[in-house]
Design a protein around this motif. Structure first.
Motif, PDB file in Angstrom:
ATOM      1  N   LEU A  55       6.187   5.587 -12.058  1.00 42.11           N
ATOM      2  CA  LEU A  55       5.431   4.305 -11.463  1.00 42.11           C
ATOM      3  C   LEU A  55       6.792   3.769 -10.575  1.00 42.11           C
ATOM      4  O   LEU A  55       8.044   3.984 -11.037  1.00 42.11           O
ATOM      5  CB  LEU A  55       5.196   3.626 -12.430  1.00 42.11           C
ATOM      6  CG  LEU A  55       5.748   2.802 -13.278  1.00 42.11           C
ATOM      7  CD1 LEU A  55       5.000   1.611 -13.830  1.00 42.11           C
ATOM      8  CD2 LEU A  55       6.280   3.670 -14.255  1.00 42.11           C
ATOM      9  N   VAL A  56       6.413   3.347  -9.619  1.00 42.36           N
ATOM     10  CA  VAL A  56       7.643   2.420  -8.795  1.00 42.36           C
ATOM     11  C   VAL A  56       6.878   1.145  -8.242  1.00 42.36           C
ATOM     12  O   VAL A  56       5.718   1.079  -8.166  1.00 42.36           O
ATOM     13  CB  VAL A  56       8.160   3.102  -7.400  1.00 42.36           C
ATOM     14  CG1 VAL A  56       8.933   4.395  -8.053  1.00 42.36           C
ATOM     15  CG2 VAL A  56       7.035   3.641  -6.709  1.00 42.36           C
ATOM     16  N   ALA A  57       7.670   0.044  -7.933  1.00 41.04           N
ATOM     17  CA  ALA A  57       7.065  -1.216  -7.066  1.00 41.04           C
ATOM     18  C   ALA A  57       6.896  -0.732  -5.679  1.00 41.04           C
ATOM     19  O   ALA A  57       7.582   0.154  -5.285  1.00 41.04           O
ATOM     20  CB  ALA A  57       8.201  -2.154  -7.651  1.00 41.04           C
ATOM     21  N   THR A  58       6.116  -1.586  -5.221  1.00 39.21           N
ATOM     22  CA  THR A  58       5.870  -1.520  -3.484  1.00 39.21           C
ATOM     23  C   THR A  58       6.868  -2.203  -3.117  1.00 39.21           C
ATOM     24  O   THR A  58       7.187  -3.086  -3.562  1.00 39.21           O
ATOM     25  CB  THR A  58       4.458  -1.846  -3.497  1.00 39.21           C
ATOM     26  OG1 THR A  58       4.231  -3.273  -3.829  1.00 39.21           O
ATOM     27  CG2 THR A  58       3.057  -1.081  -4.003  1.00 39.21           C
ATOM     28  N   ALA A  59       6.937  -1.937  -1.748  1.00 41.41           N
ATOM     29  CA  ALA A  59       8.017  -2.535  -1.137  1.00 41.41           C
ATOM     30  C   ALA A  59       7.696  -4.009  -0.737  1.00 41.41           C
ATOM     31  O   ALA A  59       8.724  -4.732  -0.745  1.00 41.41           O
ATOM     32  CB  ALA A  59       8.271  -1.941   0.544  1.00 41.41           C
ATOM     33  N   ASP A  60       6.537  -4.428  -0.753  1.00 48.70           N
ATOM     34  CA  ASP A  60       6.157  -5.840  -0.527  1.00 48.70           C
ATOM     35  C   ASP A  60       5.992  -6.627  -1.978  1.00 48.70           C
ATOM     36  O   ASP A  60       5.916  -7.802  -2.006  1.00 48.70           O
ATOM     37  CB  ASP A  60       4.785  -6.063  -0.062  1.00 48.70           C
ATOM     38  CG  ASP A  60       3.582  -5.567  -0.682  1.00 48.70           C
ATOM     39  OD1 ASP A  60       3.904  -5.117  -2.061  1.00 48.70           O
ATOM     40  OD2 ASP A  60       2.590  -5.331  -0.331  1.00 48.70           O
ATOM     41  N   GLY A  61       6.511  -5.939  -3.085  1.00 48.38           N
ATOM     42  CA  GLY A  61       6.559  -6.518  -4.381  1.00 48.38           C
ATOM     43  C   GLY A  61       5.261  -6.965  -5.124  1.00 48.38           C
ATOM     44  O   GLY A  61       5.261  -7.674  -6.153  1.00 48.38           O
ATOM     45  N   ARG A  62       4.113  -6.775  -4.425  1.00 50.41           N
ATOM     46  CA  ARG A  62       2.798  -7.226  -4.817  1.00 50.41           C
ATOM     47  C   ARG A  62       2.174  -6.327  -6.118  1.00 50.41           C
ATOM     48  O   ARG A  62       1.218  -6.382  -6.530  1.00 50.41           O
ATOM     49  CB  ARG A  62       1.774  -7.506  -3.941  1.00 50.41           C
ATOM     50  CG  ARG A  62       2.459  -8.512  -2.918  1.00 50.41           C
ATOM     51  CD  ARG A  62       1.541  -8.732  -1.611  1.00 50.41           C
ATOM     52  NE  ARG A  62       1.904  -9.704  -0.802  1.00 50.41           N
ATOM     53  CZ  ARG A  62       1.185  -9.959   0.524  1.00 50.41           C
ATOM     54  NH1 ARG A  62       0.159  -9.428   0.680  1.00 50.41           N
ATOM     55  NH2 ARG A  62       1.436 -10.987   1.001  1.00 50.41           N
ATOM     56  N   GLY A  63       2.558  -4.895  -6.014  1.00 49.14           N
ATOM     57  CA  GLY A  63       2.035  -3.985  -6.978  1.00 49.14           C
ATOM     58  C   GLY A  63       2.792  -3.147  -7.102  1.00 49.14           C
ATOM     59  O   GLY A  63       4.296  -3.102  -7.085  1.00 49.14           O
TER      60      GLY A  63
END
Length: 312
Positions: A191-199
């Motif tokens: 898993l990684v974080a999305t670029a927008d930080g929301r998910g």
């Protein structure tokens, strides 16, 4: 759950690191001890059974052991390494991530735990019991905002552990389009974080999902250029490029994400003659580094293991 202390806190009962030495072949292209040659291949101890790798700002890679939960640290400049944390009977270190404050967050596999380890001393600073289900597998971890998020490959839930402070672990059930594998087989992995930080982006059974951190709702990411990410394991995101380690296919695929991380387009495939079932990846400067789990080979105390660097 043991509350997560600051770096300066010393908890009793931490395991002392053992002075083990890698018995695999010397790091490729390293002519003498201490010479900075940035080898392409470097050894891990025989029987280490690696799966996770993480790299911080310095040129050091940290790799966990499925055999006993130890953590091995390698200087990427020379390929030389040492055991940072010895682990112990019944423990496992699967995925791991290094925080900016020097704390390692480590997935505990079938133990259902997340551990926090000091990357300088090797001491265990905290152990969080994430689940008491009969057969969990805490697999991978990503650091995002105020929490370290962990996957459980045997349950449709993510766990958020507070970073560097006390607080309750958050359980985030996965809903929406999420498809959980049958009991006894693995689902959520890297898993990684999305670029927008929301998910978060989570790989599961050849698919990529975008997961809302607010609700746990999972949406399948549309792929262009390939139908799936078969054998998808570790993930790494740099900007809007997502790298997917496809372990038994011995390759890393690079995908360009759209602004909302709802579609991904295949742009590149990375291979190496040195890959032998790579599982996870981390990057330093202009290279990606992987560990070879060698799942297709005998997993014995004599089995040799390596890390590999490839151009980014």
């Amino acid at each position: 759950m043991t509350p997560a202390p600051s770096r300066r806190t010393v908890l009793g009962g931490a395991l002392a690191a053992l002075a083990l030495t890698a018995t695999a072949a010397p790091a490729e292209a390293t002519p003498r001890t201490g010479t900075a040659t940035w080898p392409t291949v470097f050894p891990l101890p025989d029987g280490w059974l690696p799966e996770g790798i993480t790299i911080g700002g310095g040129p050091y890679a940290y790799m966990g052991s499925r055999a006993h939960g130890g953590v091995y640290r390698t200087d990427l400049r020379t390929g030389e390494g040492t055991v940072l944390h010895a682990g112990g009977t019944g423990l496992a270190s699967i995925g791991l991530k290094l925080d900016d404050d020097g704390l390692l967050y480590v997935s505990g596999g079938a133990g259902g735990t997340a551990r926090v380890i000091d990357s300088r001393s090797g001491e265990v600073l905290a152990t969080h019991q994430l689940t008491r289900d009969a057969a969990p597998f805490i697999n991978d971890v990503v650091l995002h905002r105020d929490r370290a998020w962990f996957t459980d490959s045997r349950d449709a839930v993510l766990y958020g552990v507070p970073r560097g402070r006390g607080g309750a672990v958050r359980a985030l059930p996965l809903t929406g389009e999420w498809v959980q594998a049958p009991a006894g087989t693995n689902s959520a992995n890297g898993l990684v974080a999305t670029a927008d930080g929301r998910g978060l982006i989570v790989v599961n059974a050849g698919r990529l999902y975008r997961v809302s951190l607010r609700t746990g709702h999972a949406t399948v990411i549309t792929l262009t250029g390939a139908p799936d990410v078969t054998n998808g394991d570790g993930l790494l995101r740099i900007g809007r490029t997502l790298y997917v380690v496809q372990n038994r296919l011995n390759k890393i695929t690079a995908w360009t994400l759209d602004r909302t991380a709802t579609t991904a387009t295949l742009t590149r495939t990375i291979t190496s003659p040195h890959f032998d079932v790579p599982t996870t990846t981390a990057h330093h400067h202009n290279r990606l580094y992987v560990v070879n789990a060698r799942f297709s080979s005998p997993q014995t105390p004599e089995t040799t293991f390596t890390g590999v660097g490839v151009p980014l």
